[in-house]
Enzyme design. Structure first.
Site, short mmCIF file in Angstrom:
data_model
loop_
_atom_site.label_atom_id
_atom_site.label_comp_id
_atom_site.label_asym_id
_atom_site.label_seq_id
_atom_site.Cartn_x
_atom_site.Cartn_y
_atom_site.Cartn_z
CB CYS B 139 100.53 -57.63 107.18
SG CYS B 139 100.17 -58.66 108.77
NE ARG B 174 102.80 -63.95 87.91
CZ ARG B 174 103.30 -64.16 86.88
NH1 ARG B 174 104.43 -65.27 86.75
NH2 ARG B 174 103.39 -63.69 85.68
CB SER B 175 107.05 -62.57 95.67
OG SER B 175 106.11 -61.60 96.49
CG ASP B 197 107.20 -63.25 87.29
OD1 ASP B 197 106.98 -63.51 86.13
OD2 ASP B 197 107.19 -64.24 88.10
#
Lengths: 316, 316
Positions: B139, B174-175, B197
């Site tokens: 999402c 950058r998860s 990141d």
């Protein structure tokens, strides 16, 4: 290094005819609201057969010495809505004099001093705040603007007048007829424009945060194409003569490239770098001529719709 | 250096609610074609009250030890169309195990391995060439994509799948949950993405002329924000924690700035540089959840309209 057809598929080539067709439907709706078809008169007082190409309007051929009085007569003739004169005629300053003879209410090419002044000063209406009479823009620069609108470079999410904010555009040509007015129009709409000719590079912008009302020009000492093209997401060329070839290797990946010269300023390798390539614009320019004619009639009759600055109606 | 309100007027702030409203009308039309309202079940097995905010769906609260069998029961329940689980629960690898328990036909959050695999591999349909079952996207990354479509950064003149070609986009985060899938989605759509990141900068692209089918990643040794932000026309931030403030001075004039963190990663001075600023995205994410739910029902019933790659229907 040249790729195969399949490898080049990521560049979309858009022909002027496609864009012209889309614009024509807009112009046709304006035309249909007029009480009678507008009447355009073209004066051909030179012997350059090339000037006759690509124009569907009836022409009055005449000796160049008769031209001045013929224009004045057309100015006074209520049956004439627009006047177009094929330049050059005398090919000296007399031509500039003749350009100012045409009544501005019939100047379909937008060459009258008042229109040119408004263009550079970012004044969009002849009647100020009322906004019922649009200032006419010269056909070729306006054709390029309309192409950029068609290509969604104008971002309709942004307010009217600021829709090029964030774009950097190189224009290779700084003629008084096309390149300089085009650079001014693009900068007035919020772009950062690099205007390039043989003498060097000038930057046209509305300043930091586009806070100024109209563009200003800064000379970029020592700059060349190698300095401004890598910064530009749009590159527009209009260099006459076969000898000029745009250095494609300077282009950003995915740049949008438009050529308004009758020569092919870009080699075929442009398709390996560009996201969109418009190889010529002539057919759009012809529709713009018709569009300007409709504008002139609307301006005279005061039938222009009131301005809607939130609409995506765009320039001119 | 801070400008007055009038001086800042050239930046357009667009609230998530505005974009959500526009998306909702599209989702509503999909909803109206379903035979009955889809049923979404949310499992809340943690005690974080924040997770309950901003969701209008009914919840089943339960002990975390019951969750596994509750999901399996919902998988088997024909009356359930979509399942959402509020993470973290165990806050260890058991959470990843639980994410793979949800039947992919009910995985409204797009967390199933097959969906994530398709995302990174740029595979857009579950049924290949038939193209009647769209792969579900997570999402929050999809909300950012939909915002970029709304902002016209996706150029609908270009073919579907290549519509970001020519854009350079910095993503600060950058998860595995948001930043990396987002960078992959943007690069798969043709952008040059700088993924940033604390460990450094990676470049995600489909290669020269976007000729590759999916993105590849290149480590940019020694790069930081100062190297990639000035190249980027779009900057997307999602850094948790109050201590991070984006260095606005690095932004290009007229950049488009989007923040998906619940913290304000951009200070108010962003409005002096950006052309468009979207300060938060939560309301869009909620509409995407609903949109994914409609997709799941369409996928199950095979009622998705056949793919039209020329349309501007966009991602997912």
């Amino acid at each position: 290094m040249a790729g195969t057809e399949a490898e080049l598929a990521s560049c979309k080539v858009i022909l002027a005819g496609t864009i012209a067709k889309s614009l024509l439907s807009e112009v046709s709706s304006g035309l249909s609201k007029l009480q009678q078809p507008p009447h355009l008169v073209g004066f051909l007082a030179n012997t350059d057969p090339a000037a006759r190409n690509g124009c569907q309007f009836s022409l009055r051929e005449l000796d160049r010495e008769e031209l001045e009085s013929a224009i004045l007569a057309a100015n006074a003739d209520d049956a004439v809505d627009g006047i177009i004169v094929y330049y050059p005629i005398f090919n000296n300053r007399q031509d500039q004099y003749l350009q100012q003879i045409t009544d501005i209410r019939k100047d379909v090419e937008g060459l009258s001093h008042r229109y040119i002044f408004n263009l550079f000063q970012n004044i969009r209406f002849l009647d100020g705040e009322r906004g019922l009479q649009k200032s006419i823009l010269p056909c070729t620069p306006l054709a390029v603007i309309k192409i950029l609108e068609y290509l969604r470079v104008y971002n309709t999410i942004l307010p009217y007048g600021n829709r090029l904010f964030g774009h950097s555009i190189t224009v290779v040509n700084r003629s008084e007829v096309v390149g300089r007015p085009l650079a001014a129009l693009l900068a007035n709409d919020g772009a950062c424009v690099y205007s390039v000719d043989v003498t060097g590079v000038q930057q046209f912008t509305r300043g930091e945060g586009i806070k100024e009302r109209r563009h200003r020009v800064v000379e970029k000492e020592g700059w060349g194409l190698k300095d401004c093209v890598p910064l530009s997401d749009v590159v527009i060329t209009g260099v006459p003569g076969e000898s000029f070839k745009f250095p494609t290797e300077l282009l950003r990946e995915g740049a949008i490239c438009i050529n308004f010269s009758t020569e092919k300023n870009f080699g075929p390798e442009v398709k390996e770098k560009a996201s969109i390539y418009v190889p010529a614009i002539g057919k759009v320019t012809i529709v713009i001529l018709l569009r300007n004619l409709v504008r002139l009639v609307q301006n005279r009759k005061g039938t222009l719709d009131p301005p809607d600055h939130a609409s995506d109606f765009g320039n001119s």
